[in-house]
Structures are given as C-alpha cells and as structure tokens.
Design an enzyme around this catalytic site. Sequence first.
Site, PDB file in Angstrom:
ATOM      1  CB  SER A  52      -0.912   0.015   1.220  1.00  6.63           C
ATOM      2  OG  SER A  52      -1.737  -1.126   1.239  1.00  6.63           O
TER       3      SER A  52
HETATM    4  N1  SAH Z   1      -0.804  -5.111   3.988  1.00  5.07           N
HETATM    5  C1  SAH Z   1      -0.101  -5.333   2.747  1.00  5.07           C
HETATM    6  C2  SAH Z   1      -0.987  -5.026   1.565  1.00  5.07           C
HETATM    7  C3  SAH Z   1      -1.125  -6.249   0.771  1.00  5.07           C
HETATM    8  S1  SAH Z   1      -2.239  -6.227  -0.589  1.00  5.07           S
HETATM    9  C4  SAH Z   1       1.211  -4.596   2.706  1.00  5.07           C
HETATM   10  O1  SAH Z   1       1.470  -3.748   3.565  1.00  5.07           O
HETATM   11  O2  SAH Z   1       2.039  -4.891   1.840  1.00  5.07           O
HETATM   12  C5  SAH Z   1      -3.465  -7.361  -0.008  1.00  5.07           C
HETATM   13  C6  SAH Z   1      -3.010  -8.751   0.321  1.00  5.07           C
HETATM   14  O3  SAH Z   1      -4.167  -9.487   0.704  1.00  5.07           O
HETATM   15  C7  SAH Z   1      -2.391  -9.541  -0.841  1.00  5.07           C
HETATM   16  O4  SAH Z   1      -1.138 -10.011  -0.460  1.00  5.07           O
HETATM   17  C8  SAH Z   1      -3.378 -10.680  -1.073  1.00  5.07           C
HETATM   18  O5  SAH Z   1      -2.767 -11.893  -1.485  1.00  5.07           O
HETATM   19  C9  SAH Z   1      -4.014 -10.815   0.292  1.00  5.07           C
HETATM   20  N2  SAH Z   1      -5.312 -11.473   0.324  1.00  5.07           N
HETATM   21  C10 SAH Z   1      -6.339 -11.359  -0.543  1.00  5.07           C
HETATM   22  N3  SAH Z   1      -7.389 -12.106  -0.145  1.00  5.07           N
HETATM   23  C11 SAH Z   1      -7.010 -12.718   1.018  1.00  5.07           C
HETATM   24  C12 SAH Z   1      -7.657 -13.612   1.920  1.00  5.07           C
HETATM   25  N4  SAH Z   1      -8.904 -14.046   1.738  1.00  5.07           N
HETATM   26  N5  SAH Z   1      -6.975 -14.017   3.016  1.00  5.07           N
HETATM   27  C13 SAH Z   1      -5.705 -13.605   3.248  1.00  5.07           C
HETATM   28  N6  SAH Z   1      -5.050 -12.753   2.421  1.00  5.07           N
HETATM   29  C14 SAH Z   1      -5.687 -12.310   1.325  1.00  5.07           C
END
Ligand code: SAH
Length: 208
Positions: A52
């Site tokens: 993000s």
């Molecule tokens: N907090 C992260 C942002 C990651 S983007 C950072 O600081 O980098 C969102 C993430 O959610 C992705 O890695 C994606 O694979 C994950 N994601 C999507 N659906 C999910 C689910 N049902 N359970 C766990 N993770 C999930």
Amino acid sequence: MIATQIANRGVRNRRVLAALARTPREWFVPPTLAADAYEDAPLPIGNGQTISQPFVVALMTAVLAPRRRDAVLEIGTGSGYQTAILARLAARVATVERLPDLLVEAEARFRRLGLTNIETRLGDGARGWPERAPFQGILVTAAAPRIPAPLLEQLAVGGRLVIPLGDLATQELVIVTRGASGWTERRAGGVRFVPLVSSLAFTEPVEP
Ligand code: SAH
C-alpha cells in the site's frame, strides 16, 4: 515521506509516525524497486499484489489506533510492511495471507527486523483466526464486498475493525466498533485496495 506525504495530510499520531520512521520500507519492496520505496504510491510486490501507499498505511494504522497491550489481527500480509508497523504499536499481531510466496518473504523481513511478536498463518483471512481471538483491533488490507461475519465475531467488545468495502472501482473505508450490545459502523472515505479473495460466501448480508 513522513513530513510531506503523511503529517502534512493530517495523520499526526506520534506513535504511528515513530513506527513508520523505524521501519525501512525499501526492505519490503522487490530489490529492483528499492529506489521507489518512499514514493507516494502503491508498488507491485509480485503475484499481482501491491504494497500500500505510505499514506494509506499511516491512515489505516491511525484509524485502528492500536494500544500497547492490544492483540491485533491483520488480513492480507502482502509485503508485511503494514504488519511490521502494527507490531511496533501493539502487544502482538496475528497476520493471515493466502499466497505462500508472499508470506515466506514477509516472514524473512520480520526476522530481519527482529520483530518477534508477529504470528503468521497461510489461509483465507475472511475466516479470521478463531484460535487467537478475541482481537482488540482487526485490520483488513484487501477490499471485500461485505464484512465477513467471522471477523465481527472475533472482535473483542470495545474493539475496532477497519476494512475497505466495495468492488474494484469504488471502495470505502469502514470502521466497525463493537460495543457491549452490538456493532456500530462509520465510513471514513474512499480507498483503493486489491480484492479479498475468499471462498466464504459474501452473499449473507451482515448487519452490524
Ligand atoms: N498489507 C499489505 C498489503 C497487501 S495487498 C502490505 O502492507 O504490503 C493485499 C493482500 O491481501 C495480498 O497479499 C493478497 O494476497 C491478500 N489477500 C487477498 N485475499 C485474502 C484472503 N482471503 N486471506 C488472506 N489474504 C488475502
């Protein structure tokens, strides 16, 4: 980054800014993008996912406002950057990611930073982590069409859930607070996240 992208735009919580200052963002992006790590933008981290934008991490953290004694659940570990920020503020952080490659990389970063109060789990975060519940704070970093019911259940009384709700095009940050007699909801403006991918049926409306 902290002065121009975050404090200037209204996130001034000192604990949040200090946690950001202590966490090298270049460790959380692919080596080829290290020079862009402090840009005012999300960046690709592989597997079609993104880390993000710094301001969004700061805003979500400030809205969640974890206290030193809190147990926090994060859904969507991704790069682990948001996890690391939470780990500097709360007593312990449980984080769930569905993509194994991303989780392995994030775990290596936590070790490198010496963060020992993070527990990781590979799986569908829409189901939460019942064995670790209740949580004083739950932060979802992927957008869902509705609030997954297990997360509402795993929120402690007095706790707060922060989740982007909506489709790919339009999402709003929703903040749910659990009181003694139920859940209350408020909205905190537009955001943009990758979708929460889940086998959980989102068809059952959950009215807090
Ligand atoms: N907090 C992260 C942002 C990651 S983007 C950072 O600081 O980098 C969102 C993430 O959610 C992705 O890695 C994606 O694979 C994950 N994601 C999507 N659906 C999910 C689910 N049902 N359970 C766990 N993770 C999930």
